[in-house]
Design a protein around this motif. Sequence first.
Motif, PDB file in Angstrom:
ATOM      1  N   GLN A   1       0.844  -1.190   0.000  1.00  0.00           N
ATOM      2  CA  GLN A   1       0.000   0.000   0.000  1.00  0.00           C
ATOM      3  C   GLN A   1       0.880   1.241   0.000  1.00  0.00           C
ATOM      4  OE1 GLN A   1      -2.783   0.141   3.270  1.00  0.00           O
ATOM      5  NE2 GLN A   1      -3.525   2.134   2.610  1.00  0.00           N
ATOM      6  N   LEU A   2       0.386   2.302  -0.635  1.00  0.00           N
ATOM      7  CA  LEU A   2       1.168   3.531  -0.670  1.00  0.00           C
ATOM      8  C   LEU A   2       1.302   4.103   0.731  1.00  0.00           C
ATOM      9  CD1 LEU A   2      -0.350   5.345  -3.774  1.00  0.00           C
ATOM     10  CD2 LEU A   2       1.845   4.230  -3.640  1.00  0.00           C
TER      11      LEU A   2
ATOM     12  N   LYS B   1       1.327   7.268   1.647  1.00  0.00           N
ATOM     13  CA  LYS B   1       0.359   8.351   1.900  1.00  0.00           C
ATOM     14  C   LYS B   1      -0.864   8.136   1.034  1.00  0.00           C
ATOM     15  CE  LYS B   1       3.403  11.692   1.222  1.00  0.00           C
ATOM     16  NZ  LYS B   1       3.889  13.020   0.938  1.00  0.00           N
TER      17      LYS B   1
ATOM     18  N   SER C   1      -5.835   8.040 -13.941  1.00  0.00           N
ATOM     19  CA  SER C   1      -4.653   8.835 -14.282  1.00  0.00           C
ATOM     20  C   SER C   1      -4.954  10.304 -14.093  1.00  0.00           C
ATOM     21  CB  SER C   1      -4.265   8.582 -15.738  1.00  0.00           C
ATOM     22  OG  SER C   1      -3.398   9.578 -16.200  1.00  0.00           O
ATOM     23  N   ALA C   2      -3.893  11.052 -13.725  1.00  0.00           N
ATOM     24  CA  ALA C   2      -4.054  12.499 -13.573  1.00  0.00           C
ATOM     25  C   ALA C   2      -4.295  13.157 -14.930  1.00  0.00           C
ATOM     26  CB  ALA C   2      -2.820  13.092 -12.915  1.00  0.00           C
ATOM     27  N   ALA C   3      -4.067  12.423 -16.020  1.00  0.00           N
ATOM     28  CA  ALA C   3      -4.284  12.991 -17.362  1.00  0.00           C
ATOM     29  C   ALA C   3      -5.768  13.268 -17.609  1.00  0.00           C
ATOM     30  CB  ALA C   3      -3.727  12.048 -18.418  1.00  0.00           C
TER      31      ALA C   3
ATOM     32  N   PRO D   1      -7.751  13.897 -10.875  1.00  0.00           N
ATOM     33  CA  PRO D   1      -6.297  13.636 -10.842  1.00  0.00           C
ATOM     34  C   PRO D   1      -5.805  13.039  -9.524  1.00  0.00           C
ATOM     35  CG  PRO D   1      -6.712  15.755 -11.851  1.00  0.00           C
ATOM     36  CD  PRO D   1      -8.032  15.266 -11.336  1.00  0.00           C
TER      37      PRO D   1
ATOM     38  N   GLU E   1      -4.748   8.860  -8.221  1.00  0.00           N
ATOM     39  CA  GLU E   1      -3.502   8.118  -8.008  1.00  0.00           C
ATOM     40  C   GLU E   1      -3.067   8.137  -6.544  1.00  0.00           C
ATOM     41  OE1 GLU E   1      -1.709  10.509 -10.878  1.00  0.00           O
ATOM     42  OE2 GLU E   1      -1.772   9.041 -12.473  1.00  0.00           O
ATOM     43  N   GLU E   2      -3.838   8.859  -5.712  1.00  0.00           N
ATOM     44  CA  GLU E   2      -3.447   8.992  -4.305  1.00  0.00           C
ATOM     45  C   GLU E   2      -4.466   8.394  -3.342  1.00  0.00           C
ATOM     46  OE1 GLU E   2      -1.836  12.922  -3.302  1.00  0.00           O
ATOM     47  OE2 GLU E   2      -2.167  13.439  -5.372  1.00  0.00           O
TER      48      GLU E   2
END
Lengths: 452, 118
Positions: free
Chosen positions: A2-3, A5, A68-70, A203, A206-207
């Motif tokens: 897991q990330l 943050k 995606s942030a795109a 965006p 991703e977080e």
Amino acid sequence: MQLKKVLTLRTIVATSAGLTLSSSTFVAAVQVAGFLAGDAAWLAILTGGLLCMTAALCFGELNGMTPSAAGIRLYFSRAYNEQLALIVSMLYMVVIMGVIGAESYVLAQVLSEVWPAVPALVWILTMFSIVTVINLLGVKIAGGFQNALTYSLILSLLAFAVIALFKADFQLTGSLATGGAEGLVNAVALGVFLFVGFEWVTPLTEEVTHHRIVSRGMLLAIGILSVTYALFTVAMTATTPREVLAGSPIPHLLFARGILGEAGVTWMVAITLAASITTFNAGLISVSRFVYSSAREHVLPPVFSKISLRFFTPWTAVLTIFTIGLAISIVVLVTQRYLMLVNMAAAMESIIYALAGLAVIRLRQKMPEADRPYLIPGGYIIPSICAVVFTGLAMAVFASFPIVLLYITLGLLLCTWYVKVVVPKLKLCYQEKKTTTRPRRRPVSGEKTRFD
Amino acid sequence: MATHEEISASLQSFCEGYKKNSKLELMNRDWNRVIIIKASDIDSQHIMTLRNGELAVVQGVSDQNPDLVVTSDSETLADLFYGDITPTEPYMNGTLVIQGSEDDIVRLDFISLMIWGE
């Protein structure tokens, strides 16, 4: 795995609602009420919110497929084609710049009302400079601060509405009397502007731990904002004469003064400042990152991909946006045609939402086997409603304000020309430069590398 | 399709490029990050660690939670870390997927830009 943050649902809701809440929304809310008879503004606002929820569901499905942030650039590229995605994204960024122009005008008028000795241009220059410096230094609004700011803003607006309604001993009259279908359609179309920017939260996909959080966050933000705007607008129009509100770029300030006197003005100025600075900041970040990434993929000249070695920020992109934003704001200040920009943003946003609905349908047909962590229930019903209704709302704005149609068509033609004529030349230029100055580094298959 | 060894070599090349640029070490001295690089089409995983400005790459699976996870097909990863392609194009067309904070993603792109140029 897991990330380290991850963002919570609370922060996603705060970010989505915070990006949407701006000073120009109060002006738009008064315009919405102006299209309707009686106290029916709430109906148009709630309908606008409900329709935006169909768009939010579509963004949720698209975002789950391609987290995606795109954002729309990637969704539309997959659903339609690369060129259309680029044309629409470029036009969208230009319109966002217009929103920033309208926003700066409204904020400058608010501050000039309180401190009349300082010219509006000085306020605009000061605000742009502050946000630009923040962006150049790479200072970000922390999640906790964004939460506190957004929820305080919403509570303040609700408090204002409740105080006003109690003070005026408000009785709802003509709550369903819209005064005709045409007025209602126009009110709903403009009501969409109140929610402009809720999807800018994608965006952050991703977080988060799961893409579903973003979809849920967008829906919750629209729901909270719908209720807040509806109450606030009804309170404004019920306690302050409509002709006074409609003719002013600072209706919320006049309303606050009428309800709580100078204390209300101070409170409202604080709300306006907080709402505007977050919108300014988000707009500048979105557009400057778009300019930077476009330069990195050789869609814009390479000068825009220059970065600050000290702060790791794309300084040429940020300064370019500062210059363009300032120029737009000065034009708005001179011409005072901020409402045109509000209408333009409403039309453009409707086009984007209609394209998002169509993109969901096209991708389900083009890529039926693709993994969809979030699938809109009910088959094609909601995406179809989204596509049809928002196309209709864009048409309604064009019919009411033909100048908006003219400007959007011109922008579309210019962006199409740029993408079809200039971009291939820029890419060719880059390829030629690359082949002459830099050979391919990766060894061809079978060739031993020096690490073998 | 690139091999695991090719990805390893590309990452080594990326590390060498990083070490040659003394400014990068100075600029990243406060940016301590763990980055996982995963190929989607072959069994290949690497851990890139930035600590006190120094960059190191090892093969294998990480036992600590990462700040960034970079996932793409092996071919794109190898080309990317050799600097033969910019990260922006595969990112924009969805071939390259990066999980993590947007600031960290942009920082990684800046590092790539400073190592390989445009």
